[in-house]
Structures are given as C-alpha cells and as structure tokens.
Design a protein around this motif. Sequence first.
Motif, mmCIF file in Angstrom:
data_model
loop_
_atom_site.group_PDB
_atom_site.id
_atom_site.type_symbol
_atom_site.label_atom_id
_atom_site.label_comp_id
_atom_site.label_asym_id
_atom_site.label_seq_id
_atom_site.Cartn_x
_atom_site.Cartn_y
_atom_site.Cartn_z
ATOM 1 N N PRO A 84 -44.671 55.022 0.896
ATOM 2 C CA PRO A 84 -45.225 54.511 2.154
ATOM 3 C C PRO A 84 -44.777 53.073 2.403
ATOM 4 O O PRO A 84 -44.572 52.288 1.470
ATOM 5 N N LYS A 85 -44.612 52.727 3.676
ATOM 6 C CA LYS A 85 -44.149 51.381 4.039
ATOM 7 C C LYS A 85 -45.109 50.318 3.547
ATOM 8 O O LYS A 85 -44.694 49.296 2.999
ATOM 9 N N ASP A 86 -46.395 50.532 3.765
ATOM 10 C CA ASP A 86 -47.407 49.577 3.321
ATOM 11 C C ASP A 86 -47.960 50.047 1.975
ATOM 12 O O ASP A 86 -48.914 50.834 1.905
ATOM 13 N N LEU A 87 -47.349 49.572 0.925
ATOM 14 C CA LEU A 87 -47.746 50.015 -0.408
ATOM 15 C C LEU A 87 -49.120 49.483 -0.790
ATOM 16 O O LEU A 87 -49.430 48.315 -0.523
ATOM 17 N N PRO A 88 -49.930 50.324 -1.434
ATOM 18 C CA PRO A 88 -51.241 49.862 -1.894
ATOM 19 C C PRO A 88 -51.159 49.103 -3.224
ATOM 20 O O PRO A 88 -52.188 48.720 -3.774
ATOM 21 N N VAL A 89 -49.947 48.920 -3.748
ATOM 22 C CA VAL A 89 -49.753 48.213 -5.016
ATOM 23 C C VAL A 89 -48.656 47.169 -4.833
ATOM 24 O O VAL A 89 -47.838 47.248 -3.911
ATOM 25 N N GLN A 90 -48.613 46.211 -5.737
ATOM 26 C CA GLN A 90 -47.572 45.196 -5.716
ATOM 27 C C GLN A 90 -46.275 45.765 -6.288
ATOM 28 O O GLN A 90 -46.301 46.453 -7.317
ATOM 29 N N PRO A 91 -45.137 45.515 -5.635
ATOM 30 C CA PRO A 91 -43.863 45.976 -6.204
ATOM 31 C C PRO A 91 -43.627 45.369 -7.582
ATOM 32 O O PRO A 91 -44.030 44.245 -7.867
ATOM 33 N N VAL A 92 -42.979 46.123 -8.436
ATOM 34 C CA VAL A 92 -42.659 45.659 -9.782
ATOM 35 C C VAL A 92 -41.387 44.821 -9.730
ATOM 36 O O VAL A 92 -40.409 45.187 -9.058
ATOM 37 N N THR A 93 -41.380 43.707 -10.412
ATOM 38 C CA THR A 93 -40.198 42.846 -10.501
ATOM 39 C C THR A 93 -39.956 42.473 -11.953
ATOM 40 O O THR A 93 -40.839 42.590 -12.802
#
Length: 691
Positions: A480-489
């Motif tokens: 989904p465009k608006d992720l409910p989680v923070q992207p992993v970096t």
Amino acid sequence: MGQSEVLNSRQLGASLSRPTVSSHLAFTLLSVVALMVMFSLLRLALFIYNRELIGSTPAATFVEAFITGMRFDIRMVVYLIAPLVFAVVSVRAMSWRGVWRAWLTATASLTMFLGVLEMDFYREFHQRLNSLVFQYMSEDPRTVMSMIWYGYPVVRYLLAWAVATWMLYLLFKGIDRATRPSANGPTAAAWYVRVAVLLVVVVACVLAARGTLRQGPPLRWGDAFTTDSMFANHLGLNGSLSLIKAAESRFSEDRDNIWKATLPVEQARDTVRQMLVMPDDKLVDADEAAVRRDYTPPANGTLPVKNVVVILMESFAGHYVGALGAPGNITPYFDKLSKEGLLFTQYFSNGTHTHQGMFATMACFPNLPGFEYLMQTPEGGHKFSGLPQLLSARQFEDVYVYNGDFAWDNQSGFFANQGMTTFIGRNDFVNPVFSDPTWGVSDQDMFARGNEELDKLHATGKPFYALLQTLSNHVPYALPKDLPVQPVTGYGSLDEHLTAMRYSDWSLGQFFEKAKKSPYYKDTIFVVVGDHGFGTPEQLTEMDLFRFNVPLLIIAPGIQDKFGATRDTVGTQIDIVPTIMGRLGGVARHQCWGRDLLNLPEGDKGFGMIKPSGSGQDVALVYGNRILIKQKEGDVRVYDYKLGKDFGVTRIENTPEQSEMKARLESFIQTATKSLLDNTTGVVDSKPQNK
C-alpha cells in the motif's frame, strides 16, 4: 561507388572464395578468446552486483573462483564454436563467414542475456540459473511477466543487452576482417590435410571441454566448490551451463534427477521406521506402506482445542525475526506473539519455494529430488495423509484464504484433491485496501478476510481448520502507498524485502488482535510458520541454511503450561501435521514423514531433511546442531552450525556420526521416493492391485 571501393569489394569477394585452414582457425581462435573474455566479464558483473555477499572473504578466494570459472567457461565456449570446428573439413563451409558471424553474435547475445538475468536471479535465490527458470516459465505467463516488469528494471536491462549485442556484432566483424586470407594467398589445403586438422582440433576441444586430465568423470559441478565461501564457489560455475544441465534433467523422459536407490529396500525402510515410528505409534499395513501408523498421543499432551488455523508466512526468514535474536525490529508483532505461545528456535522449511512449503506443511510429505514441484506432477494427484485428510475424516469444516490466484502452483487442484472444499482467492475480495497487478490483494486484506471466514465457520457450530497464506513479502513487493510501518533502512539491497516483511508482520498482528476478540479463539490452535527464508549476505554452508531457517510458533490455550515457551528441537514443516494431531488427541492413522515434536523420546534432538528448489540433487540432513550435506557431485560434508545472533559454522572432518547420518539421509529419500512412485503415501493403500 568509387574505384577504390569497387577494388576493395572485389578483393573481399576474392578472399571469400579462397578460404584457408589457417585463416579459419585464426577466426575461430580469436572468437574463443572473445567469448572467454565475455564470460569473465559476466562473472565480474555478477560479483559486483552481489558484492554484499563478499563479507570477510579474502580477495585470493575470489581469484581462485575466477580461475575455476574459466574451466567451466571453456566448456561452454566449445559448445558454441562446435559448428566452426567441423566447418574446417569443407572449403565452402569455411567461406561462410557471414553465417559464422551471425551464429557467434546470436549465441553470445543469448548467453549475455542469461548473464544479465542471472544477476538478480542469484541475488534472490543464491543459486546459478537452474530449473526454477523453467518452473516460472511454465506458470501463468501474465503473472510471471508482471512480476518481472514491476520487480526489476526491465527496460534498462534490455537496453544494456541491445548495446552489448551490437558491440558483439562489431567485435566478431572485426575478428572476421582481421583473419581473412589475402586475395593472392595460398589455396585451401587438400581434403586429407583438413581432415587431419579437424581430428587434432576435435581432440583439443574434447580435452578443453572435459576440463580435467584426471581419470574418471570430467569436470563436475562439485569441482567449483574449492573454497569455504559459497559465493566464491558459485561464481566458479557457468550460469548457461547450469541452465543447460537443468533443462536436461527437467525435460528428460528418464527423470534423471530422481534419487537413485543406493541401499537394499528393506534396509532403507527399516532405517526410516527407526527414524519416524515413536513409542506411541503402531505400524499398520507394514507390508505395503513404509510408515503408515496409528498414533495415540498421551492424554497429558493434548490441549483443550477443537479448531486449527495454519498461517503460512511468505519469505518469513528466521534470520530477521527478533524473537530468534535478530536486531532491527523487523518483526515486532511476531516477537510479541511469541511470548504467548511456544516458539521453536531451530526450525527449517523443507525447501526454498512456497510450493514446497505448502505440500510439506499441509500434506506432511518431504521435498524430494525430482519432485520439487510435486503439486504439478502426476504424482501430486495421489492421496497423502495430511491435515485435509485427517481432519475431513473428523467432519471438520475448512477454508483456504490466499491473496492471489489458486491456479498458481496448481493450489486449487492439489488441495481440492486432498479434501479441501472452500477457497477464497484474489477474485473473491471486494474493495480491498490494496491490490497489485501481479499477485493480488495485500496481506492486510487477506488477514481481514481470514477473520471474517473464521467467524463464519465458528457460527456453524462445527470444528474447522483453515490455511491462511500471505504473499506481500514477494517480488515485486507491491505494498500500500501509505504504509502502516516505517520502511526498513540500513540493509542495502534487502531494504525493500525487509520492509515488506515488516508489513507482513504488522498484518499478522492485526489479525491476532481481531481474532482474540472472537469466541473461537479460546478453542483454537494457531500454527504460524514461514514457507521459507531468503538469501542473506551471510551464507551458512553450501546449503545456505538461512534460506531454510524459519520460525515456528504454536499458540493455543495452556500450551506454555505444558510445553514451555521455547524449544530448540530441530524440526521441519513435515512435523507440523503430527504435532497438531497430538494436541487434538484421539487415534490418528497417518503416514506423515515427520513426527510429533512435543512427544519425542527423552534426549531426542530432532532431525530434518532439506533440499533447495531447482533440479539439483544436493540434499542435507539436519540433526541437532549438526548438518550433513550430500552434494549432487562432490564429497559429503559435515558441519556444526549455530543460528541466532551468534551464528556460524565449523567444518567437521572424519566424524564417527557421518556414515550413520549419510545412511539415514539416503534411506529417508529412497523410501519416500519409492512410496510416492508406488502410490502408497496415503492413509489407506492406493497402490494398484494385481488382478
């Protein structure tokens, strides 16, 4: 056209009419050099693209890999130049320079294309090109092309390939011009001279393709395994050759990749019975079926449950699960759930493809050489003794909820034949939160629908079992465009993959938050397991254990009181069905190739047989903290391994357990293969009777 151009054209035509053996051999030899350089550059590109796998491996190891790779490359080059070699006997054939330029350009371009394809293939699977290529080609073309289009920079790769092909054309054209005989040169040698030259060149080519002067077999796959780095060893192979070998195995009518029997039938069967038949088991139909038995679990090992929910998590690699020691907070919801149930810390998938995870988990049958895609083979139409058979016989209702299309991997055909009746796939979702063009709806949509279906089943008043299968954590990782989680970096090329894994973990958490509010929750055993892991920068042994290591979490009322919070017993997906049946109680007749992991004899470390996807016959037996690997070609190797935060491996030489472990592994595969081919794998005998 000017006078000089006319003269040049006439001279060129004259030279074409007077080909010589020396000029033809010069053209062939320079083409060999060009092809060898091309393969080395492809290997260098593969090395650079996957440089995250270098780790602490010294440069000298990779130098050795590149030198080894040249031995495999020359074999492929010999195949490509074979038409030019045999052309030496014919003056006319030697004059076909245009044909030979086209042939070399086309074949080199094809291998170049495979080399470009292989860079991402290796990053995903940690394997050189193999039968997975043909497996994906045999699936729904629309889905496969969508996965490739949205998951990889296709246009950029195609442009690079087109430019490389043009450069190859110019290169072979230049070699052609540089090796043409002069118009006033000698005529072609006599036929007997050409035949003699052919014999010498053929002998040279055979020796080059053989790759070794030793007695016995020629250069083999296992000869690339000369270092302790799996990445370096794989670099030593040639992707095009690996693909050709895979094609030979896959399309051979003799099914050469099926395991060949190495032990007497009775000896292998008895060994397997010692491995699988427990004190609470009673063998039945012993003359026909290898391990068919009646299992009566002890009353003190059952739980107050009547429903079963199996959750198969796509690419849920144990190496990145916090509850198993991983940093990064990739799976906070699973980590929290693990405190409510029983977590197995040394658990493995039977294969490295979802297909194998499905039939191993639900049909409790192992992933065998030659049957990696069992659900699509005629043998996949046999009856097994998995969860559908055992629970349908007890009048359980069922449902299978999945993000995608059940035609993929023949899921609907296989599981319907096994006894499942209700399938909810991508076309059954109304107004999903997100749906991607490749696979279907998102994991949060799948789990939300799963909650609804389980509530409906509970309303019937009958016991039920369900399979919920995720999919978002798969290339092209459409989320989904608006992720409910923070992207992993911070994980390099794995950031996108781990972001999808974190999203799947969040979706799993939302499912359980809703499930806990439903009345069926207190009567249900939940089994959460990964279908397989995925490639990591760290490789444990040539079997790449992190691609198999997955968590197994069992949540049920009272489970921690009886069995504790964690177990380090080794197990694989084929142990899931008997472990579930042991908690439900009652006599269960089955022929599972695993065991009830919560009812093992004292001191039993557990074991598991694992095999990667593809047509190779490399297999392994995991026993406690030791693993024996039997390669398709090469020596048997034994390692001590450790998973979790302080992972690592140590090669063990001349261990007294090696012969016993090898015999167990061979017996297990041989007996399971025979049972499958004889169609005696089910709860009842399905073997055709002689009239």
